[in-house]
Design an enzyme around this catalytic site. Structure first.
Site, PDB file in Angstrom:
ATOM      1  N   LYS A  83       0.829  -1.217   0.000  1.00 48.27           N
ATOM      2  CA  LYS A  83       0.000   0.000   0.000  1.00 48.27           C
ATOM      3  C   LYS A  83       0.860   1.263   0.000  1.00 48.27           C
ATOM      4  O   LYS A  83       0.345   2.365   0.089  1.00 48.27           O
ATOM      5  CB  LYS A  83      -0.883   0.022   1.262  1.00 48.27           C
ATOM      6  CG  LYS A  83      -1.795  -1.179   1.410  1.00 48.27           C
ATOM      7  CD  LYS A  83      -2.551  -1.054   2.742  1.00 48.27           C
ATOM      8  CE  LYS A  83      -3.352  -2.304   3.017  1.00 48.27           C
ATOM      9  NZ  LYS A  83      -3.903  -2.303   4.392  1.00 48.27           N
ATOM     10  N   HIS A 133      25.145 -10.672   2.579  1.00 45.33           N
ATOM     11  CA  HIS A 133      24.408 -11.752   3.242  1.00 45.33           C
ATOM     12  C   HIS A 133      25.340 -12.278   4.353  1.00 45.33           C
ATOM     13  O   HIS A 133      25.904 -13.366   4.262  1.00 45.33           O
ATOM     14  CB  HIS A 133      24.093 -12.855   2.224  1.00 45.33           C
ATOM     15  CG  HIS A 133      23.060 -13.842   2.672  1.00 45.33           C
ATOM     16  ND1 HIS A 133      22.632 -13.950   3.980  1.00 45.33           N
ATOM     17  CD2 HIS A 133      22.376 -14.777   1.966  1.00 45.33           C
ATOM     18  CE1 HIS A 133      21.727 -14.920   4.043  1.00 45.33           C
ATOM     19  NE2 HIS A 133      21.554 -15.426   2.848  1.00 45.33           N
TER      20      HIS A 133
HETATM   21  N1  ASP Z   1      20.474 -18.047  -1.151  1.00 39.28           N
HETATM   22  C1  ASP Z   1      21.529 -17.124  -1.465  1.00 39.28           C
HETATM   23  C2  ASP Z   1      21.054 -15.694  -1.336  1.00 39.28           C
HETATM   24  O1  ASP Z   1      19.955 -15.464  -0.875  1.00 39.28           O
HETATM   25  C3  ASP Z   1      22.157 -17.399  -2.790  1.00 39.28           C
HETATM   26  C4  ASP Z   1      21.271 -17.256  -3.993  1.00 39.28           C
HETATM   27  O2  ASP Z   1      20.094 -16.908  -3.889  1.00 39.28           O
HETATM   28  O3  ASP Z   1      21.795 -17.487  -5.070  1.00 39.28           O
HETATM   29  O4  ASP Z   1      21.788 -14.801  -1.673  1.00 39.28           O
END
Ligand code: ASP
Length: 317
Positions: A83, A133
């Site tokens: 939204k 990450h």
């Molecule tokens: N699972 C990992 C990420 O979320 C690698 C990928 O998606 O390729 O970055």
């Protein structure tokens, strides 16, 4: 440690402490099943992008420590983001419900940092676009150091190094972890158009970590102790045709299969953050050097348990 936003925030000492806690929790879980450390704590999983491993393992990590979880999947559709609510406002709302931490995955680089700026509770970055990450890097490094015992570890990274956030975080974590008795050398093996971005290369140079850049897979495989393969992040290409071309290239010229893996050292290991979509052939899975199923994925559980304990119950570490 309050927030977990980037792999660069960890010191070698903190990484070693997290790994020791992961070892300890692995043993305690084996002996006692569900533990009690997070009783009364609630971890919220706020996911704007797809996830199998990170969301499930964070959720289970909280529950195996005695805590609880709640979540929004596909938050771009199922939260008020659809939204027009800003991420900052969503965070303000969630924390008013007396939750203890938010694990967030978002398609924008920097989203976790933006959330942390307005959050009074810990924010854990579970992937921010093509940014970072960090918790994946922790479980990857944990898997590397528990398998490879050498004075200098040659880590080759393959696939889409340009858009992949896991390799960016892993490089940054290696910079923090490397020491005189824990040396690393990196090899970036990808099609030139998917090469590692300059910001990370500059950080490696500044930290004195040697690296090379190549598109020669057959020379890279016999020389490395770790081959960390990644998929092409097609969802991050502005031009779908270029994404398709890169995808096909990595699935063919740069793919691992039983034949080329046979040229690797007998004690080398093969990792992948997963999901794989053709860049490691299933005929590699039975090779004892392939650690992506189940060791690397399972380590995600213990490392995330260690992180949650360190953040939410530092007195119990
Ligand atoms: N699972 C990992 C990420 O979320 C690698 C990928 O998606 O390729 O970055």
């Amino acid at each position: 440690m309050k927030h977990v936003l980037s792999a660069s925030q960890f010191s070698r000492e903190k990484i070693l402490s997290l790994f020791a806690t992961a070892d300890r929790l692995k043993r305690e879980r084996k002996d006692h099943g569900v533990l009690d450390y997070l009783r009364g704590k609630l971890v919220y999983l706020l996911f704007y992008e797809p996830s199998t491993r990170t969301r499930t393992s964070f959720g289970l990590a909280a529950r195996y420590l005695g805590g609880r979880t709640d979540f929004t999947e596909a938050a771009g559709i199922f939260s008020s983001a659809a939204k027009g609510e800003t991420l900052e406002d969503t965070i303000r709302v969630l924390q008013s419900y007396e939750i203890d931490a938010i694990v967030i995955r978002h398609k924008e680089r920097g989203a976790a940092e933006a959330a942390a700026r307005v959050a009074g509770i810990p924010i854990i970055n579970a992937g921010d676009g093509d940014g970072e990450h960090p918790t994946q890097a922790l479980l990857d490094l944990y898997t590397i150091v528990s398998n490879v015992r050498r004075d200098e570890i040659v880590v080759a990274m393959g696939g889409d190094l340009k858009h992949g956030r896991t390799v960016r975080s892993l490089c940054r974590l290696i910079i923090k972890y490397a020491a005189d008795d824990a040396k690393f050398c990196l090899v970036f093996c990808s099609p030139p158009e998917l090469a590692m971005r300059d910001d990370v290369l500059d950080e490696l140079r500044a930290a004195g970590i040697p690296f090379s850049v190549t598109d020669n897979l057959s020379e890279t495989l016999p020389a490395c102790d770790v081959f960390y393969q990644t998929r092409v992040q097609r969802e991050r290409f502005a031009n779908a045709l270029l994404g398709d071309a890169a995808f096909l290239d990595v699935q063919t010229r740069f793919a691992l299969n039983a034949a080329n893996v046979a040229t690797m050292k007998p004690d080398a290991i093969i990792l992948h953050p997963l999901p794989r979509v053709g860049e490691i052939s299933p005929d590699v899975d039975a090779d004892p050097r392939a650690k992506y199923f189940p060791e690397q994925t399972r380590n995600g559980l213990y490392v995330r348990m260690a992180l949650l304990l360190t953040i939410l119950r530092p007195d119990a570490v």
